[in-house]
Write an enzyme that holds these catalytic residues in place. Structure first.
Site, PDB file in Angstrom:
ATOM      1  N   GLY A 127       0.845  -1.191   0.000  1.00 59.02           N
ATOM      2  CA  GLY A 127       0.000   0.000   0.000  1.00 59.02           C
ATOM      3  C   GLY A 127       0.878   1.237   0.000  1.00 59.02           C
ATOM      4  N   ARG A 128       1.364   1.586   1.191  1.00 51.20           N
ATOM      5  CA  ARG A 128       2.168   2.794   1.376  1.00 51.20           C
ATOM      6  C   ARG A 128       3.296   2.948   0.353  1.00 51.20           C
ATOM      7  NH1 ARG A 128       2.646   4.996   6.451  1.00 51.20           N
ATOM      8  NH2 ARG A 128       1.947   2.991   7.265  1.00 51.20           N
ATOM      9  N   ARG A 173      -2.218  11.620  10.108  1.00 51.15           N
ATOM     10  CA  ARG A 173      -1.079  10.837  10.601  1.00 51.15           C
ATOM     11  C   ARG A 173      -0.279  11.532  11.706  1.00 51.15           C
ATOM     12  NH1 ARG A 173       2.773   9.359   7.974  1.00 51.15           N
ATOM     13  NH2 ARG A 173       2.939   7.261   8.799  1.00 51.15           N
ATOM     14  N   TYR A 179      -0.431   9.254  14.927  1.00 50.71           N
ATOM     15  CA  TYR A 179       0.750   8.427  15.226  1.00 50.71           C
ATOM     16  C   TYR A 179       1.972   9.272  15.580  1.00 50.71           C
ATOM     17  CZ  TYR A 179      -1.671   5.379  11.749  1.00 50.71           C
ATOM     18  OH  TYR A 179      -2.566   4.656  11.013  1.00 50.71           O
ATOM     19  N   CYS A 221     -10.227  22.718  16.130  1.00 56.71           N
ATOM     20  CA  CYS A 221     -10.207  23.050  17.557  1.00 56.71           C
ATOM     21  C   CYS A 221      -9.767  21.867  18.408  1.00 56.71           C
ATOM     22  CB  CYS A 221     -11.578  23.555  17.979  1.00 56.71           C
ATOM     23  SG  CYS A 221     -12.026  25.017  17.045  1.00 56.71           S
ATOM     24  N   GLU A 222      -8.518  21.496  18.275  1.00 55.59           N
ATOM     25  CA  GLU A 222      -7.887  20.429  19.062  1.00 55.59           C
ATOM     26  C   GLU A 222      -6.426  20.817  19.198  1.00 55.59           C
ATOM     27  OE1 GLU A 222      -9.184  17.482  20.128  1.00 55.59           O
ATOM     28  OE2 GLU A 222     -11.084  17.520  19.038  1.00 55.59           O
TER      29      GLU A 222
END
Ligand code: PLP
Length: 425
Positions: free
Chosen positions: A284-285, A321, A325, A353-354
């Site tokens: 995938g990646r 991401r 992670y 807003c985090e």
């Protein structure tokens, strides 16, 4: 300033006359035409990544099944289908995407721990290559569903080889402590049970030990463990036609010594040398990660008491991401700031807003408000993991092919965000 997401052929992304380009197209041109935030992919880089696998597998009976979840845009699926690729799917939605994009159902493997009967029916009706079965319960359900359709379901068991892939715990999937796969010692009894089920055809064996793997040894070790099982099965008269070793090859995000496909696969192919079974791979990646970047514009610069913030118009909902992670993505300026800004260390953050809404910490950047930034290596698990959090429409996506730009996903419109919602009567 270095940009590492070049393909070996020198295509992909790079600076020309001080301006970052995707193939032959300067990124400011894309921002002007399609707005920001915008995912930009290079067709040449996608094709070069695929070609890396093809040449590493030359002379082998092998099938590359692109892991759709890394980036499921129809244009990308269609590109890999045209190159002869198969697909690794994890849902009915991904199956529909593959078929819509012109993928061949006969080259599709279906992974995942929670396939629903409806998803099984859709995959059986389409005629997929194989179900990668992850539990005894799934095997029994699949047998019933296939029976109700008058079909036999082709299966592999996803075996958990209990090999430590030495990667981030959220993306390590082959240890006995994860939710994935069938414990190694339970595989043989489950194959025996599968043999006795009337609507199951045993085709293969499968494993996938994790993601962003830079060391090729764990994958080779996992393959060796699988072979022990394959030979034990043969001894009981259960002959497999394929061995699926999963995906997981890592890429360079920062300064990792990421292997080329040929280097990563060499030890694995050594273990599998001389086998008669067809080999399946689920990358995938490594096929899409460095073939894409996220283009964003600096909205606001805030010079706080302790830190400088560059608030950009892309956020954790566009690229999760870093927040999820603590993943690193290189962040570069697209051109020299016209205002001649001096380099300062910035927290590159989004408008969500985090406090966890960041794209990069402590990045030296010479930027002014209105400048464009490129968040690199964003082709995998970028758009595919995006959300509408904070009611933010999802970004546009374009594929650059030489000097041409193709819009492959329109920017979402605000009305689309709540089109399916209803107020109470
Ligand atoms: C996610 C996944 C892949 C692809 O992993 P990459 O690290 O992106 O190569 C392959 N197979 C399975 C079963 C997966 O879940």
């Amino acid at each position: 300033m270095s940009v590492h997401c070049f393909t070996p052929a020198g295509t992909g992304f790079g600076y020309r006359d001080g301006v970052l380009c995707a193939e032959e197209v300067p990124l400011p041109q894309i921002a002007a035409a399609y707005g920001t935030p915008c995912y930009v992919y290079s067709r040449a880089a996608l094709e070069a990544a695929y070609a890396g696998y093809v040449s590493a597998l030359a002379g082998r009976n092998a099938l590359i099944c692109y892991a759709v979840k890394a980036n499921s845009n129809l244009a990308i699926l269609n590109l890999f289908a045209r190159l002869g690729g198969g697909f690794d799917i994890v849902s009915g939605g991904e199956l529909a995407r593959v078929l819509t994009a012109g993928g061949d159902a006969a080259k599709v493997v279906f992974s995942g721990v929670g396939k629903s009967p409806d998803e099984m029916r859709a995959a059986l009706a389409a005629g997929i290559l194989c179900f990668n079965v992850e539990s005894a319960s799934e095997l029994a359900t699949l047998n019933d569903v296939a029976g109700s359709m008058g079909k036999r379901a082709p299966v592999s068991l996803r075996v958990n080889p209990d090999v430590d892939p030495k990667t981030h715990p959220y993306i390590a999937t082959g240890l006995r402590s994860t939710k994935f796969g069938i414990p190694f010692e339970e595989a043989l009894p489950l194959y025996r049970r599968a043999r006795d089920l009337p609507h199951i055809d045993i085709h293969g064996i499968d494993c996938h030990i994790g993601s962003q793997l830079l060391d090729p040894a764990p994958a080779a070790e996992a393959a060796a463990r699988l072979l022990g099982l394959v030979d034990a099965l043969a001894g009981e008269g259960i002959a497999l036609s394929h061995i699926d070793v999963g995906g997981g090859m890592g890429i360079r995000y920062r300064d990792e010594a990421a292997p080329a496909a040929s280097e990563y696969l060499a030890p694995l192919l050594g273990v599998l040398a001389g086998r008669r079974e067809r080999l399946l791979f689920e990358p995938g990646r490594s096929l899409v990660g460095n073939a894409g970047l996220l283009l964003a514009r600096v909205a606001v610069l805030k010079h706080g008491a302790e830190k400088n913030f560059a608030v950009v118009d892309a956020a954790m909902n566009d690229l999760a991401r870093p927040a999820l992670y603590e993943a690193w993505h290189d962040i570069v300026t697209v051109e020299v700031s016209p205002g001649g800004a001096a380099a300062k260390p910035y927290e590159v953050v989004g408008p969500v807003c985090e406090s966890g809404d960041f794209l990069g910490h402590d990045r030296p950047l010479a930027v002014d408000e209105g400048d464009l930034l490129a968040i690199l290596s964003a082709g995998a698990y970028g758009m595919a993991m995006s959300s509408n959090y904070n009611s933010r429409p999802r970004a546009a996506e374009v594929v650059v092919d030489g000097g041409r730009v193709h819009l492959v996903r329109e920017r979402e419109r605000i009305e689309q965000l709540f089109a399916g919602e209803r107020v109470l009567p």
